[in-house]
Enzyme design. Structure first.
Site: not given
Ligand code: P1T
Length: 381
Positions: A49, A101, A173, A198
Site C-alpha cells: 500500500r 465532471y 484536471d 482515459k
Molecule cells: O472514473 P475515474 O477514473 O474515477 O475518473 C473520474 C474523472 C475525473 N475527471 C474527469 C475529467 C473525468 O472525465 C472523470 C471520469 N469521467 C467519466 C467517466 C466520463 O465519462 O466523463
C-alpha cells in the site's frame, strides 16, 4: 544534453530495464509485502500500500510527462481528486467550473460539504466571475480544461494568477487534453490530476488516477494521504496504464485528427444545431486553446435538433460508436451526459442540455466514424 522529447520520455522515463533480470518492460511486482533484512531495514519497499516498484515506474513516468517533480498514482481519478481535496480543511472554500465532471461535482457537494468544505461553481471562461467567487476562505481553485462535457477552454495561466494572489492552490484536471497536448504545471498550476482510465491508459481496460506536483511539501503530504487513506492502484493496473502511456503521442495525434473531421462533418448535418470543438476558430476558447495546448484533443460534443428524445434516439442508433460512459480509449464512445455521466447534476443549476451528445472519437478509420454518425442522425430527420 537537451531534454528528451515527450515521445521518448513516454517510453523510457521510470522504465529502465529491470536491474535484476534485464527485463525491458517493468515487471508486475505482484506482492503485498517485501522482505526486510532487519526490522525497518529494506530496499525501499516494505508494504505494497505504501509503495510498489510497478507503481513507482508509473509515477516517475507521469511526473516526467507532466513536467513535474513528483507523481502519485491512485486507484481511480476520483481517488486522486479526493486525495487532493484532503488538502482542504473544515471552513475552507473551493471554486470549480460550472461545467465539471459529474463525479467531481458529487464529491464536492455531497461528500465534502458534510465535512465543512464549501464550494462554488462558476463559468470560469469569465475571469471576472472567477475573481468574484474567490473569498478569504478560498484555498483551492479546481479547474478542468477542456471541460466535461461542453469543452469550454479555461485560461490556466490567468486563473492561476488570480488564485495565487489569494493564496489558493490551483488544481487542473488534465484528463481531456492529456500531457501530450497540455502541461498545466508549466502554465502556473500547482497540481495536475488525471483519470488515467482515459487517454493515459488508452484502451478502456483499467480504472486509475494520478496527481503530479512540483512542491515537495505538497507531495509529501499527499503521499502520506495516499498511504493513510489507501486508495492505491494494483501493480497490474499500474502496468496497464504504463503500457498505454508508451503510445500516448501517436494515439493523441490520431484522436485529434479524427475529432476535427468528425466535428466538421457534424456541423454540416441538418439534424445538428451546435457543435462544440475547441479546434474550430469560432469556438470562444480557440485563441486560449492555441496558446496553452499543442492540439485540440479527441472530444467533440454536439446538440441534436429536437432535444432529449432525439438525442436518446441517436445515442441508441450508432453501430461503431459504443454507447457508454468514459472516454479516451482507442474505440469511439458516445455519451448522453444528461442521463449518464452528468446525471448527478440533475436538479442542480448546472444541468446539461438534454439534447447534448458527447463523443470520445477513437482511432478507427475516420470515414467509418463519420458514416456511422450520419446514419444515426438520419433517424431523427
Ligand atoms: O472514473 P475515474 O477514473 O474515477 O475518473 C473520474 C474523472 C475525473 N475527471 C474527469 C475529467 C473525468 O472525465 C472523470 C471520469 N469521467 C467519466 C467517466 C466520463 O465519462 O466523463
Amino acid at each position: 544534453m537537451t531534454r528528451r522529447r515527450f515521445e521518448t520520455r513516454a517510453i523510457h522515463d521510470g522504465q529502465d530495464p529491470d536491474p535484476t533480470t534485464g527485463a525491458v518492460v517493468p515487471p508486475i511486482y505482484q506482492t503485498s509485502t517485501f522482505q526486510q533484512s532487519a526490522p525497518a531495514e529494506h530496499k525501499g519497499y516494505e508494504y505494497a500500500r505504501t509503495g510498489n516498484p510497478t507503481r513507482t515506474a508509473l509515477e516517475a513516468c507521469l511526473a516526467s510527462l507532466e513536467e513535474g517533480q513528483f507523481g502519485l498514482a491512485f486507484a481511480s481519478g476520483m481517488a486522486a481528486i479526493t486525495a487532493t481535496a484532503y488538502l482542504l480543511s473544515p471552513g475552507d472554500h473551493a471554486v470549480l467550473p460550472d461545467d465539471v465532471y459529474g463525479g467531481t461535482y458529487r464529491l464536492f457537494v455531497r461528500v465534502l460539504e458534510r465535512y465543512g468544505i464549501a464550494s462554488s461553481f462558476v463559468d470560469m471562461t469569465d475571469l471576472t466571475r472567477v475573481e468574484a467567487a474567490l473569498t478569504p476562505k478560498t484555498r483551492m481553485v479546481l479547474t478542468e480544461t477542456p471541460t466535461n462535457p461542453y469543452l469550454k477552454i479555461l485560461d490556466i495561466a490567468a486563473i492561476s494568477e488570480l488564485a495565487h494572489a489569494r493564496d489558493a492552490l490551483v488544481v487542473v484536471d488534465n484528463t481531456f487534453a492529456s500531457p501530450y497536448f497540455q502541461r498545466p504545471l508549466s502554465l502556473g498550476a500547482d497540481l495536475v490530476v488525471h483519470s488515467t482510465t482515459k487517454y493515459l491508459g488508452g484502451h478502456s481496460d483499467v480504472v486509475g488516477g494520478a496527481v503530479v506536483i512540483n512542491s515537495k511539501d505538497i507531495y509529501q503530504t499527499l503521499k502520506f494521504y495516499q498511504n493513510a487513506a489507501g486508495a492505491v492502484p494494483s501493480p497490474f493496473d499500474c502496468w496497464l496504464v504504463l503500457r498505454g502511456v508508451r503510445t500516448l503521442g501517436i494515439r493523441m495525434d490520431r484522436h485529434a485528427a479524427n475529432a476535427i473531421a468528425v466535428a466538421e462533418s457534424l456541423r454540416d448535418n441538418p439534424a445538428v444545431t451546435r457543435v462544440f470543438y475547441p479546434g474550430f476558430p469560432e469556438h470562444p476558447g480557440h485563441d486560449i486553446a492555441r496558446k496553452q495546448m499543442s492540439g485540440f484533443g479527441g472530444m467533440v460534443s454536439f446538440v441534436v435538433r429536437g432535444g432529449l428524445e432525439s438525442a436518446r434516439r441517436v445515442a441508441s442508433s450508432t453501430k461503431i460508436f459504443i454507447l457508454g460512459e468514459s472516454l479516451g480509449g482507442v474505440e469511439s464512445l458516445l455519451d448522453h451526459p444528461a442521463s449518464m455521466t452528468h446525471a448527478s447534476l440533475a436538479g442542480s443549476s448546472l444541468q446539461v442540455d438534454g439534447g447534448l451528445i458527447r463523443l470520445s472519437v477513437g482511432i478507427e478509420h475516420v470515414h467509418d466514424l463519420v458514416d456511422d454518425l450520419h446514419q444515426a442522425l438520419a433517424k431523427v430527420r
